[in-house]
Design a protein around this motif. Structure first.
Motif, mmCIF file in Angstrom:
data_model
loop_
_atom_site.group_PDB
_atom_site.id
_atom_site.type_symbol
_atom_site.label_atom_id
_atom_site.label_comp_id
_atom_site.label_asym_id
_atom_site.label_seq_id
_atom_site.Cartn_x
_atom_site.Cartn_y
_atom_site.Cartn_z
ATOM 1 N N SER A 88 0.812 -1.227 0.000
ATOM 2 C CA SER A 88 0.000 0.000 0.000
ATOM 3 C C SER A 88 0.845 1.277 0.000
ATOM 4 C CB SER A 88 -0.932 0.017 1.210
ATOM 5 O OG SER A 88 -0.179 0.003 2.419
ATOM 6 N N LYS A 89 2.126 1.173 0.363
ATOM 7 C CA LYS A 89 2.979 2.354 0.444
ATOM 8 C C LYS A 89 4.088 2.287 -0.602
ATOM 9 C CE LYS A 89 2.196 3.224 5.358
ATOM 10 N NZ LYS A 89 2.836 3.476 6.679
ATOM 11 N N LEU A 90 4.208 3.367 -1.392
ATOM 12 C CA LEU A 90 5.163 3.391 -2.496
ATOM 13 C C LEU A 90 6.024 4.649 -2.413
ATOM 14 C CD1 LEU A 90 2.646 2.445 -5.321
ATOM 15 C CD2 LEU A 90 4.295 0.905 -4.241
ATOM 16 N N THR A 91 7.276 4.494 -2.806
ATOM 17 C CA THR A 91 8.186 5.626 -2.930
ATOM 18 C C THR A 91 8.555 5.783 -4.391
ATOM 19 O OG1 THR A 91 9.117 5.325 -0.713
ATOM 20 C CG2 THR A 91 10.434 6.584 -2.289
ATOM 21 N N VAL A 92 8.455 7.003 -4.894
ATOM 22 C CA VAL A 92 8.815 7.291 -6.289
ATOM 23 C C VAL A 92 9.808 8.438 -6.318
ATOM 24 C CG1 VAL A 92 6.568 6.495 -7.131
ATOM 25 C CG2 VAL A 92 6.907 8.926 -6.624
ATOM 26 N N GLY A 93 10.507 8.595 -7.443
ATOM 27 C CA GLY A 93 11.464 9.669 -7.601
ATOM 28 C C GLY A 93 10.781 10.976 -7.962
ATOM 29 N N GLY A 116 15.555 14.303 -5.375
ATOM 30 C CA GLY A 116 16.749 13.637 -5.876
ATOM 31 C C GLY A 116 16.415 12.261 -6.416
ATOM 32 N N GLY A 117 17.400 11.396 -6.451
ATOM 33 C CA GLY A 117 17.208 10.062 -7.005
ATOM 34 C C GLY A 117 16.693 9.063 -5.984
ATOM 35 N N PRO A 120 20.392 6.887 -3.603
ATOM 36 C CA PRO A 120 21.522 7.765 -3.283
ATOM 37 C C PRO A 120 22.870 7.051 -3.370
ATOM 38 C CG PRO A 120 19.751 8.044 -1.689
ATOM 39 C CD PRO A 120 19.390 6.859 -2.527
ATOM 40 N N GLY A 121 22.879 5.760 -3.119
ATOM 41 C CA GLY A 121 24.126 5.001 -3.170
ATOM 42 C C GLY A 121 24.713 4.895 -4.561
ATOM 43 N N ARG A 122 23.939 5.293 -5.568
ATOM 44 C CA ARG A 122 24.414 5.232 -6.945
ATOM 45 C C ARG A 122 25.612 6.146 -7.186
ATOM 46 N NH1 ARG A 122 22.839 7.726 -11.687
ATOM 47 N NH2 ARG A 122 21.040 8.796 -10.766
ATOM 48 N N SER A 123 25.785 7.148 -6.343
ATOM 49 C CA SER A 123 26.907 8.082 -6.524
ATOM 50 C C SER A 123 28.256 7.429 -6.238
ATOM 51 C CB SER A 123 26.731 9.306 -5.626
ATOM 52 O OG SER A 123 26.872 8.970 -4.263
ATOM 53 N N ARG A 124 28.266 6.360 -5.448
ATOM 54 C CA ARG A 124 29.521 5.674 -5.121
ATOM 55 C C ARG A 124 29.710 4.530 -6.108
ATOM 56 N NH1 ARG A 124 29.878 5.605 1.457
ATOM 57 N NH2 ARG A 124 32.107 5.599 0.967
ATOM 58 N N GLU A 312 25.264 14.621 -12.178
ATOM 59 C CA GLU A 312 24.584 13.968 -11.071
ATOM 60 C C GLU A 312 25.275 14.342 -9.766
ATOM 61 O OE1 GLU A 312 24.903 9.840 -12.399
ATOM 62 O OE2 GLU A 312 26.547 9.497 -10.989
ATOM 63 N N GLU A 313 24.758 13.802 -8.663
ATOM 64 C CA GLU A 313 25.383 14.061 -7.366
ATOM 65 C C GLU A 313 26.713 13.322 -7.269
ATOM 66 O OE1 GLU A 313 24.292 16.261 -5.198
ATOM 67 O OE2 GLU A 313 22.635 16.691 -6.560
ATOM 68 N N PRO A 314 27.667 13.891 -6.531
ATOM 69 C CA PRO A 314 27.643 15.102 -5.697
ATOM 70 C C PRO A 314 28.005 16.339 -6.506
ATOM 71 C CG PRO A 314 29.715 13.996 -5.393
ATOM 72 C CD PRO A 314 28.927 13.126 -6.345
ATOM 73 N N ARG A 315 28.011 17.496 -5.851
ATOM 74 C CA ARG A 315 28.295 18.763 -6.510
ATOM 75 C C ARG A 315 29.477 19.472 -5.848
ATOM 76 N NH1 ARG A 315 24.858 18.918 -11.137
ATOM 77 N NH2 ARG A 315 23.182 17.468 -10.609
#
Length: 369
Positions: A88-93, A116-117, A120-124, A312-315
């Motif tokens: 029932s609970k969803l997270t979207v970008g 943001g995305g 977040p771990g995609r930056s590493r 993309e992140e980081p800046r």
């Protein structure tokens, strides 16, 4: 109850979705987490290829799912699937389609959009991702070689550059870069080859005849077709005899980049790196100001994250952003004055503890004989 992540897009334009799926799918489709599994609803046209190449744990055939749930669309199938699984609970970008989100809310789902995305771990970056970025930068370096070679073959006539008997244009150089990139299996779209006043607008791709003794900003950011990873490098060239102001400008930018790279390390705030570059330029007498409606001086950030997106992140800008080991960032200071010209020098580094390492390689000799 934990929130499940949901995406609806195509993986060519959505970096989160490409990272999540590991496969190119050109039409929008639903991808989501379901009780710890990576899942997707895919059309029969794609399902065989996606099963062979993707990172999904479970792939639902859209035609079978529609028959099973007696639904008329993938959206309706998704809703019935989630309700069956008591989700029932969803997270979207933040870029999730508003219309789709509204339909889900109308069907009783709690939909939360995150800034943001989604990942977040995609930056590493993993070693494999770092290797792809390095290769993409190899493609960019090949483009610089062709630009430099063409400038060297060119002659100065009447204040402009001529190549093989015709005026040399930004379009000619851009086409050379794009064609060479294709031979490496990469797309170098929107390559910047801008000279003169055009080079003072950082995102101007450039066009028309290139003048002698003019600073030429070449910014190449190829994307690998095999994986979607970007490279991003910039060099500045000049064919002819530079003025004293041009010499000092370019050498100052090169020195500023070296300073910035020396400051990058795990735990360092990107805003501090940017601030040091700004102070360095000021100490050398280069002010940033608005003149007749146009900004001059140092008018952009020192760098940004690089990976499945070219920005993309980081800046490395005015906002606080602590760098972490494994992140890849560009380092690209520049100065822009219409009466002198524009200059930007850009490389990529991998953030590490105690420093960083270069992921790009091309010389800084900018005056072409």
């Amino acid at each position: 109850m934990e929130r499940e992540k949901l995406m609806y897009s195509d993986s060519r334009s959505d970096a989160d979705l490409l990272w999540f799926s590991g496969v190119w799918i050109h039409d929008p489709f639903f991808a989501f987490t379901l009780k710890g599994k990576k899942c997707a609803i895919v059309s029969p046209l794609e399902i065989g290829r996606v099963r062979r190449k993707s990172l999904f744990d479970h792939i639902f055939d859209s035609s079978i799912l529609r028959k099973k749930f007696r639904s008329n669309s993938d959206m309706e199938s998704l809703i019935k699937l989630f309700k069956r699984e008591k989700i029932s609970k969803l997270t979207v970008g933040e870029k999730f389609p508003v219309g789709v989100a509204d339909s889900l809310r109308e069907s009783g789902f709690d939909v939360e959009a995150v800034s943001g995305g989604l990942f977040p771990g995609r930056s590493r970056k993993t070693p494999k991702e770092v290797s792809e970025i390095k290769f993409a930068n190899t493609v960019a370096s090949a483009g610089f070689f062709l630009i430099e070679e063409t400038l060297r073959e060119s002659k100065i006539s009447g204040g402009i550059l001529e190549w093989r008997g015709k005026p040399l244009t930004s379009e000619i150089l851009r086409l050379k870069v794009e064609t060479e990139s294709l031979s490496f299996g990469a797309d170098a779209l929107d390559t910047i080859v801008a000279s003169g006043v055009q080079a003072c607008d950082p995102h101007e791709v450039g066009g028309g005849v290139i003048k002698a003794n003019s600073l030429i900003v070449a910014d190449i950011f190829p994307r690998l077709r095999r994986s979607g990873y970007f490279g991003d490098m910039t060099r500045t060239f000049l064919k002819g005899s530079p003025s004293k102001k041009q010499v000092v400008l370019v050498e100052t930018v090169i020195e500023a980049q070296s300073l910035a790279i020396s400051k990058i390390s795990d735990g360092v705030n990107g805003a501090d790196v940017h601030g040091e570059v700004c102070e360095f330029f000021k100490s050398r007498g280069y002010d940033t100001s608005l003149r007749k409606g146009k900004w001059t001086g140092y008018i952009h950030s020192t760098g940004h994250g690089l990976g499945l997106e070219v920005h993309e992140e980081p800046r490395l800008g005015k906002s606080d952003c602590v760098l972490r080991s494994g992140e890849v960032v560009t380092v690209e200071p520049g100065l822009y004055y219409p009466n002198i010209g524009g200059c930007r020098i850009e490389d990529n580094v991998l953030v590490k503890k105690g420093g960083c390492s270069l992921l790009s390689d091309y010389h800084y000799n900018w005056v072409v004989d």
